[in-house]
Design a protein around this motif. Structure first.
Motif, short mmCIF file in Angstrom:
data_model
loop_
_atom_site.label_atom_id
_atom_site.label_comp_id
_atom_site.label_asym_id
_atom_site.label_seq_id
_atom_site.Cartn_x
_atom_site.Cartn_y
_atom_site.Cartn_z
N ALA A 1 0.84 -1.21 0.00
CA ALA A 1 0.00 0.00 0.00
C ALA A 1 0.87 1.26 0.00
CB ALA A 1 -0.93 -0.01 1.21
N LEU A 2 1.95 1.22 0.79
CA LEU A 2 2.87 2.36 0.82
C LEU A 2 3.54 2.54 -0.54
CD1 LEU A 2 4.62 2.07 4.28
CD2 LEU A 2 3.55 4.12 3.35
N ALA A 3 3.99 1.42 -1.10
CA ALA A 3 4.67 1.48 -2.41
C ALA A 3 3.72 2.08 -3.45
CB ALA A 3 5.11 0.09 -2.83
N ARG A 4 2.46 1.68 -3.40
CA ARG A 4 1.49 2.17 -4.38
C ARG A 4 1.31 3.69 -4.25
NH1 ARG A 4 -4.41 -0.28 -4.13
NH2 ARG A 4 -4.34 0.90 -2.20
N SER A 5 1.33 4.16 -2.99
CA SER A 5 1.13 5.61 -2.83
C SER A 5 2.39 6.38 -3.20
CB SER A 5 0.70 5.93 -1.41
OG SER A 5 1.81 5.79 -0.55
N MET A 6 3.56 5.73 -3.04
CA MET A 6 4.81 6.47 -3.23
C MET A 6 5.44 6.23 -4.61
SD MET A 6 6.37 6.32 0.64
CE MET A 6 7.13 7.92 0.83
N VAL A 7 4.71 5.52 -5.48
CA VAL A 7 5.28 5.21 -6.79
C VAL A 7 5.24 6.44 -7.71
CG1 VAL A 7 3.18 4.42 -7.97
CG2 VAL A 7 5.39 3.39 -8.53
N ARG A 8 4.35 7.34 -7.39
CA ARG A 8 4.32 8.57 -8.20
C ARG A 8 4.59 9.76 -7.30
NH1 ARG A 8 -0.15 11.81 -8.70
NH2 ARG A 8 -1.69 11.43 -7.09
N LYS A 9 4.70 10.89 -7.91
CA LYS A 9 5.06 12.08 -7.15
C LYS A 9 3.91 13.08 -7.16
CE LYS A 9 9.00 15.01 -6.54
NZ LYS A 9 10.36 15.28 -6.91
N PRO A 10 3.02 12.95 -6.17
CA PRO A 10 1.88 13.87 -6.13
C PRO A 10 2.32 15.18 -5.45
CG PRO A 10 1.76 12.34 -4.32
CD PRO A 10 3.02 12.02 -5.05
N LYS A 11 1.36 16.06 -5.24
CA LYS A 11 1.67 17.29 -4.50
C LYS A 11 1.75 17.02 -3.01
CE LYS A 11 0.17 21.13 -7.23
NZ LYS A 11 -0.99 21.58 -7.95
N LEU A 12 0.98 16.05 -2.56
CA LEU A 12 0.89 15.78 -1.13
C LEU A 12 0.76 14.29 -0.87
CD1 LEU A 12 -1.87 17.99 0.58
CD2 LEU A 12 0.53 17.87 1.22
N PHE A 13 1.50 13.80 0.12
CA PHE A 13 1.23 12.47 0.66
C PHE A 13 0.46 12.66 1.95
CE2 PHE A 13 5.45 10.97 -1.17
CZ PHE A 13 4.86 10.19 -2.15
N LEU A 14 -0.64 11.91 2.10
CA LEU A 14 -1.39 11.94 3.35
C LEU A 14 -1.39 10.52 3.91
CD1 LEU A 14 -4.43 14.18 2.32
CD2 LEU A 14 -2.26 14.89 3.34
N MET A 15 -0.88 10.36 5.12
CA MET A 15 -0.77 9.02 5.69
C MET A 15 -1.43 9.01 7.07
SD MET A 15 3.12 8.08 4.73
CE MET A 15 3.73 8.37 3.06
N ASP A 16 -2.38 8.09 7.24
CA ASP A 16 -3.08 8.01 8.52
C ASP A 16 -2.70 6.71 9.21
OD1 ASP A 16 -4.72 8.24 10.68
OD2 ASP A 16 -6.55 8.60 9.54
N GLU A 17 -1.87 6.79 10.21
CA GLU A 17 -1.42 5.63 10.98
C GLU A 17 -1.04 4.45 10.08
OE1 GLU A 17 -1.87 5.27 14.64
OE2 GLU A 17 -3.25 6.90 15.11
N PRO A 18 -0.20 4.65 9.08
CA PRO A 18 0.04 3.57 8.12
C PRO A 18 0.82 2.40 8.71
CG PRO A 18 1.54 5.37 7.67
CD PRO A 18 0.60 5.84 8.75
N LEU A 19 1.44 2.59 9.87
CA LEU A 19 2.25 1.50 10.44
C LEU A 19 1.58 0.83 11.63
CD1 LEU A 19 5.75 3.26 10.27
CD2 LEU A 19 4.54 1.99 8.51
N ALA A 20 0.33 1.22 11.88
CA ALA A 20 -0.33 0.78 13.12
C ALA A 20 -0.42 -0.74 13.24
CB ALA A 20 -1.71 1.40 13.21
N ASN A 21 -0.52 -1.45 12.11
CA ASN A 21 -0.71 -2.90 12.20
C ASN A 21 0.59 -3.70 12.19
OD1 ASN A 21 -3.46 -2.56 12.19
ND2 ASN A 21 -3.58 -2.58 9.96
N LEU A 22 1.72 -3.02 12.20
CA LEU A 22 3.00 -3.73 12.07
C LEU A 22 3.61 -4.02 13.43
CD1 LEU A 22 4.61 -1.80 9.09
CD2 LEU A 22 2.96 -3.65 9.05
N ASP A 23 4.47 -5.05 13.49
CA ASP A 23 5.14 -5.31 14.76
C ASP A 23 6.24 -4.27 14.97
OD1 ASP A 23 7.73 -6.18 13.76
OD2 ASP A 23 6.74 -8.02 13.14
N ALA A 24 6.75 -4.23 16.21
CA ALA A 24 7.63 -3.12 16.62
C ALA A 24 8.87 -2.99 15.72
CB ALA A 24 8.04 -3.30 18.07
N ARG A 25 9.47 -4.13 15.38
CA ARG A 25 10.71 -4.07 14.60
C ARG A 25 10.43 -3.54 13.19
NH1 ARG A 25 13.53 -6.84 10.98
NH2 ARG A 25 11.76 -8.22 10.67
#
Ligand code: ATP
Length: 371
Positions: free
Chosen positions: A154-178
Motif C-alpha cells: 500500500a505504501l509502495a502504491r502511494s509512493m510510486v508517483r510524485k503527487p503534491k501531497l502524501f497523506l498518511m493516517d497511521e500507516p504503520l499501526a498494524n505492524l510489529d515493533a521491529r
C-alpha cells in the motif's frame, strides 16, 4: 503529464486557515485550526484518540466537508475541489489492495491511471519495490502476503508517483515493533528523495518525534503547538504538550515559589529545590503553578549534597541502554528518573537525587500555559 519519482518536484504548499469541523450532534471536532506548511516538509499530526487529527487530514484530502475556514494548496482554495483533482496520494491504516491483481500491478495502478508509459512504469515499480523490500513478492497476489507485506505494498502504491501531497493516517499501526521502526526509516528516506510534502497522522509520540520535520500536537480539536520535534520537546507550550510528548512522561507537580534569606526555592512536596531567581514566576501566581522536569534531568546525588532529596526506589525498568527509576517518598510527588543502565540501586532502597533546576518548566495551573 504524470510526474513520477525522480522528476522535478511539483509545488506542495499547504495553508490551513481557521479550519473548523462540526459533525452532526454538535461535535466540534476541529476548532479554528491554522497552519502554514512548506513544500517538502514532513508534518506529523499527533494527539490522543478522538482529538480530530483524522478529521483534519480528511478535510485536506477532500474526503470530508469543511464547516468553516479554508484549505489552500499552492495558493488556491481547494475546499470544493474533489479528492481526485487535488493530486494527493493517501495511505490509511485500513488500506485496500486489489485482491485479484499481482503486487506489481497493485503498485503500478496509480501510474496506469495516468497513462504512464510501460517502460517508465516498470522501472518506477522496480525502484519503489526494491526500496520497500518487495522485489521478491511482485508476482504474488495480496492474499499470499502477510499483513506487514500488504501494508508495504500500500505504501509502495502511494509512493510510486510524485503527487503534491502524501497523506498518511497511521500507516504503520498494524505492524510489529521491529518492522515499524524499519518502515519509519523507509518512509522518511523515500519522502526525502521525492521531496513531496507529507502529512502523517499518528497517536504515537515517538513516531512523531522521530519522523516529523515539524509536529502539530492536537488535543480536543485544538492545535496545542506546532514546531520542530526539538522545540516541542524542549519548550512545550503548555501542560498538555509537556505531558504528552516524551517517554517516560515529564514529571509534573504542584509547586510554590519561596523566597527566604535572599535565596529562592521551589517546593517539591515538603522538599525545596534551590532556584535561580530569574526562573521564579511572580508572587501573584502563588498557589497556581505546576512545575515539570524531564526524567533525564533528575540524577543520583551524594546524600547531604545541597538540594539532594531522599526518596525510595519503587520500580526499576532496565532497557539495556538506560534505567528508568520510579521514586516515591511520603509527602512527595512520585518522580521518574532516567540514569545509565549501570545504576546499582535496588527496589526498596533509599536514594538521594537532585533536580537540575535550570531544566525545570513552569506552567500556569489553570490555563496550562508555559510561564
Ligand atoms: P483516532 O486516533 O482515534 O482515529 P482522531 O484524533 O483521528 O482519533 P477523529 O477521528 O478526527 O479523531 O475524531 C474527532 C472527533 O470527531 C471525535 O470526537 C469523534 O468521535 C468525532 N467524529 C468523527 N467522525 C464523526 C462522524 N462521522 N460523526 C460524528 N462525530 C464524528
Amino acid at each position: 503529464m504524470e510526474q513520477v519519482m525522480g522528476k522535478e518536484s511539483p509545488a506542495g504548499e499547504l495553508q490551513i486557515h481557521n479550519v473548523n469541523k462540526w459533525y452532526p450532534g454538535k461535535v466540534h471536532a476541529v476548532i479554528d485550526m491554522n497552519m502554514e506548511i512548506n513544500q517538502g516538509e514532513f508534518i506529523v499530526f499527533v494527539g490522543p484518540s478522538g482529538c480530530g487529527k483524522t478529521t483534519l487530514l480528511r478535510m485536506i484530502a477532500g474526503l470530508e466537508t469543511i464547516s468553516g475556514g479554508e484549505v489552500i494548496m499552492d495558493g488556491r482554495v481547494v475546499n470544493k475541489v474533489p479528492p481526485k483533482n487535488r493530486d494527493i496520494a493517501m495511505v490509511f491504516q485500513n488500506y485496500a489492495l486489489y485482491p485479484n491483481m499481482k503486487v506489481k500491478d497493485n503498485i503500478a495502478f496509480p501510474l496506469k491511471m495516468r497513462h504512464t508509459g510501460k517502460q517508465e512504469t516498470k522501472s518506477r515499480v522496480a525502484e519503489v519495490a526494491r526500496k520497500l523490500e518487495l522485489d521478491t513478492l511482485l508476482e504474488r497476489k495480496p492474499g499470499a502476503l502477510s499483513g506487514g507485506q500488504r501494508q508495504r505494498v500500500a505504501l509502495a502504491r502511494s509512493m510510486v508517483r510524485k503527487p503534491k501531497l502524501f497523506l498518511m493516517d497511521e500507516p504503520l499501526a498494524n505492524l510489529d515493533a521491529r518492522l515499524r521502526t524499519e518502515m519509519r526509516r523507509e518512509i522518511i528516506t523515500l519522502q526525502r528523495e521525492l521531496g513531496v510534502t507529507t502529512i502523517y497522522v499518528t497517536h504515537d509520540q515517538t513516531e512523531a518525534m522521530t519522523m516529523g520535520t515539524r509536529i502539530a500536537v492536537i488535543n480536543e480539536g485544538v492545535l496545542q503547538q506546532f514546531g520542530t520535534p526539538q522545540e516541542v520537546y524542549r519548550h512545550p507550550a503548555n501542560l498538555f504538550v509537556a505531558g504528552f510528548i516524551g517517554s517516560p512522561n515529564m514529571n509534573l507537580w504542584d509547586t510554590e515559589p519561596v523566597a527566604e534569606q535572599g535565596h529562592c526555592y521551589l517546593t517539591l512536596g515538603h522538599a525545596r529545590i534551590p532556584m535561580d531567581k530569574r526562573n521564579l514566576p511572580p508572587d501573584s501566581l502563588k498557589g497556581g503553578i505546576k512545575a515539570g522536569i524531564r526524567p533525564e534531568h533528575i540524577m543520583p546525588a551524594a546524600s547531604g549534597e545541597p538540594g539532594a532529596i531522599q526518596m525510595k526506589i519503587n520500580i526499576l525498568e532496565n532497557t539495556g541502554r538506560e534505567m528508568a527509576v520510579f521514586l516515591t517518598a511520603p509527602g512527595m510527588p512520585d518522580l521518574t528518573m532516567i540514569t545509565g543502565a549501570d545504576f546499582s540501586g535496588q527496589p526498596g532502597q533509599s536514594v538521594s537525587v537532585r533536580l537540575l533546576s535550570e531544566k525545570i518548566h513552569l506552567f500556569h495551573k489553570e490555563t496550562g500555559q508555559a510561564l
